[in-house]
Motif scaffolding. Structure first.
Motif, mmCIF file in Angstrom:
data_model
loop_
_atom_site.group_PDB
_atom_site.id
_atom_site.type_symbol
_atom_site.label_atom_id
_atom_site.label_comp_id
_atom_site.label_asym_id
_atom_site.label_seq_id
_atom_site.Cartn_x
_atom_site.Cartn_y
_atom_site.Cartn_z
ATOM 1 N N SER A 19 -8.573 3.404 10.805
ATOM 2 C CA SER A 19 -9.250 2.917 9.409
ATOM 3 C C SER A 19 -10.334 3.901 8.850
ATOM 4 O O SER A 19 -11.203 4.586 9.514
ATOM 5 N N SER A 20 -9.450 4.065 7.411
ATOM 6 C CA SER A 20 -11.025 4.296 6.177
ATOM 7 C C SER A 20 -11.031 4.823 5.542
ATOM 8 O O SER A 20 -10.745 5.070 4.591
ATOM 9 N N ILE A 45 2.755 1.786 5.429
ATOM 10 C CA ILE A 45 1.554 1.415 6.022
ATOM 11 C C ILE A 45 0.452 2.407 6.443
ATOM 12 O O ILE A 45 -0.074 3.450 6.249
ATOM 13 N N VAL A 46 1.157 3.383 7.525
ATOM 14 C CA VAL A 46 0.507 4.229 8.493
ATOM 15 C C VAL A 46 0.536 5.867 7.164
ATOM 16 O O VAL A 46 0.301 6.138 7.612
ATOM 17 N N ALA A 47 1.789 5.303 6.345
ATOM 18 C CA ALA A 47 1.931 6.366 5.334
ATOM 19 C C ALA A 47 0.688 6.528 4.374
ATOM 20 O O ALA A 47 0.336 7.702 3.530
ATOM 21 N N GLY A 48 0.213 5.857 4.405
ATOM 22 C CA GLY A 48 -1.264 5.317 3.710
ATOM 23 C C GLY A 48 -0.675 5.185 2.207
ATOM 24 O O GLY A 48 -1.593 4.804 1.058
ATOM 25 N N ASP A 49 1.035 4.143 2.009
ATOM 26 C CA ASP A 49 0.942 3.280 0.761
ATOM 27 C C ASP A 49 0.895 1.892 0.713
ATOM 28 O O ASP A 49 1.524 1.085 1.190
ATOM 29 N N TYR A 50 -0.644 1.618 1.107
ATOM 30 C CA TYR A 50 -0.815 0.709 1.368
ATOM 31 C C TYR A 50 -0.073 -0.747 0.328
ATOM 32 O O TYR A 50 0.119 -1.505 0.654
ATOM 33 N N ALA A 51 0.132 -0.519 -0.678
ATOM 34 C CA ALA A 51 0.200 -1.808 -1.825
ATOM 35 C C ALA A 51 1.322 -2.171 -1.529
ATOM 36 O O ALA A 51 2.309 -2.521 -1.638
ATOM 37 N N ASN A 52 2.383 -0.864 -1.821
ATOM 38 C CA ASN A 52 3.802 -1.120 -1.172
ATOM 39 C C ASN A 52 4.325 -1.580 0.282
ATOM 40 O O ASN A 52 5.375 -2.462 0.241
ATOM 41 N N GLY A 53 3.297 -1.188 1.294
ATOM 42 C CA GLY A 53 3.292 -2.051 2.100
ATOM 43 C C GLY A 53 3.388 -3.503 2.639
ATOM 44 O O GLY A 53 3.989 -4.179 2.621
ATOM 45 N N MET A 69 0.300 -8.376 11.327
ATOM 46 C CA MET A 69 -0.659 -7.869 11.644
ATOM 47 C C MET A 69 -0.215 -6.698 10.409
ATOM 48 O O MET A 69 -1.948 -5.972 10.264
ATOM 49 N N ASN A 70 0.291 -5.991 10.399
ATOM 50 C CA ASN A 70 0.438 -5.144 9.068
ATOM 51 C C ASN A 70 0.170 -5.134 8.209
ATOM 52 O O ASN A 70 -0.868 -4.620 7.514
ATOM 53 N N LEU A 71 0.153 -6.242 7.738
ATOM 54 C CA LEU A 71 -1.083 -7.108 6.189
ATOM 55 C C LEU A 71 -2.261 -6.989 6.485
ATOM 56 O O LEU A 71 -2.973 -6.586 5.529
ATOM 57 N N CYS A 72 -2.585 -7.021 7.733
ATOM 58 C CA CYS A 72 -4.410 -7.211 8.116
ATOM 59 C C CYS A 72 -4.175 -6.045 8.013
ATOM 60 O O CYS A 72 -5.570 -5.090 7.265
ATOM 61 N N ALA A 73 -3.955 -5.094 8.382
ATOM 62 C CA ALA A 73 -4.062 -3.404 8.566
ATOM 63 C C ALA A 73 -4.600 -2.786 7.262
ATOM 64 O O ALA A 73 -5.395 -2.731 6.747
ATOM 65 N N ALA A 74 -3.210 -3.689 6.270
ATOM 66 C CA ALA A 74 -3.319 -2.567 4.523
ATOM 67 C C ALA A 74 -4.370 -3.439 3.994
ATOM 68 O O ALA A 74 -5.149 -2.496 3.590
ATOM 69 N N GLN A 75 -4.462 -4.326 4.450
ATOM 70 C CA GLN A 75 -5.489 -5.040 3.684
ATOM 71 C C GLN A 75 -6.963 -4.590 4.283
ATOM 72 O O GLN A 75 -8.175 -4.175 3.322
ATOM 73 N N LYS A 77 -7.423 -0.984 5.160
ATOM 74 C CA LYS A 77 -7.567 0.026 4.103
ATOM 75 C C LYS A 77 -8.029 -0.132 2.709
ATOM 76 O O LYS A 77 -8.127 0.978 2.377
ATOM 77 N N THR A 78 -7.955 -1.461 2.284
ATOM 78 C CA THR A 78 -7.676 -1.157 0.286
ATOM 79 C C THR A 78 -9.370 -2.231 0.149
ATOM 80 O O THR A 78 -8.564 -2.785 -0.512
#
Length: 170
Positions: A19-20, A45-53, A69-75, A77-78
Motif C-alpha cells: 500500500s502506498s 489493481i496490481v498495475a495501479g489502475d485502481y478506478a478501472n479495477g 478482497m480486491n475491491l478492499c485493496a483498491a479502496q 489504495k484510493t
C-alpha cells in the motif's frame, strides 16, 4: 463454487500489493495488502489502475470473497477507507465456518482481517485495527500478517492496562 475449489484456486494466486497511500503515505507503504490474482480487476489493481479495477469488480452481479478482497485493496489504495472496511468485512463474512476450519481457509480469512485492519488504521481506528490484526494472527501466523503486526506496533504506542492491550496513536 465449492469451498475446496475456492480455497484451492484462491490461496496459490494471492498477490501482495504494498500500500502506498502521508500518514496514509508514510504508514501505508509499510503495510502489505493482499489481492487475489487471476480474478476480476486484479491485474488492473496490481498495475495501479485502481478506478478501472474497481469498476470491473462492481459490474459483477455478485461479489464473492475474491472480488471483495480486491475491491478492499483498491479502496485502500484510493483512500476510501470506510468503503475498504466494508469490502473486507464482506470478504470475511463470505467465508463459511466450514471454509475456515482448514489451514488454507484460515489463511484467507486472516488476510481479509489483515486488509481490514490496514483500512481501519489508516482511518485512525487504531484500537479496532489492532484487534483485527490479533484476530488475523490467531487464524494464521503467515509472514504477511506478522509483518503487518510488527509494523503496526512500531508505528503506534502500545500499553497494557488491566490485561487488555490498548493503542494510542503517536
Amino acid at each position: 463454487m465449492k469451498l475446496n475449489t475456492l480455497v484451492s484456486k484462491t490461496l496459490p494466486s494471492l498477490l501482495l500489493l504494498c500500500s502506498s497511500t502521508t500518514f496514509a503515505l508514510d504508514s501505508a507503504e509499510k503495510f502489505k495488502v493482499a489481492v487475489v490474482k487471476h480474478t476480476t480487476g486484479a491485474d488492473k489493481i496490481v498495475a495501479g489502475d485502481y478506478a478501472n479495477g474497481m469498476k470491473d469488480i462492481e459490474m459483477k452481479k455478485t461479489i464473492d470473497f475474491n472480488h471483495a478482497m480486491n475491491l478492499c485493496a483498491a479502496q485502500i489504495k484510493t483512500y476510501k477507507f470506510d468503503k475498504a472496511e466494508e469490502s473486507c468485512t464482506k470478504a470475511i463474512d463470505s467465508l463459511s465456518v466450514n471454509a475456515t476450519r482448514g489451514r488454507h481457509g484460515k489463511l484467507l480469512k486472516a488476510l481479509a482481517y489483515s486488509n481490514r485492519s490496514i483500512a481501519k488504521h489508516l482511518n485512525n481506528e487504531s484500537y479496532s485495527a489492532y484487534e483485527d490484526l490479533l484476530t488475523a494472527k490467531s487464524l494464521s501466523e503467515n509472514s504477511i500478517i506478522l509483518d503487518n503486526l510488527a509494523y503496526f506496533k512500531s508505528s503506534t504506542s502500545m500499553t497494557t492496562s488491566a490485561g487488555l492491550d490498548t493503542v494510542a496513536a503517536d
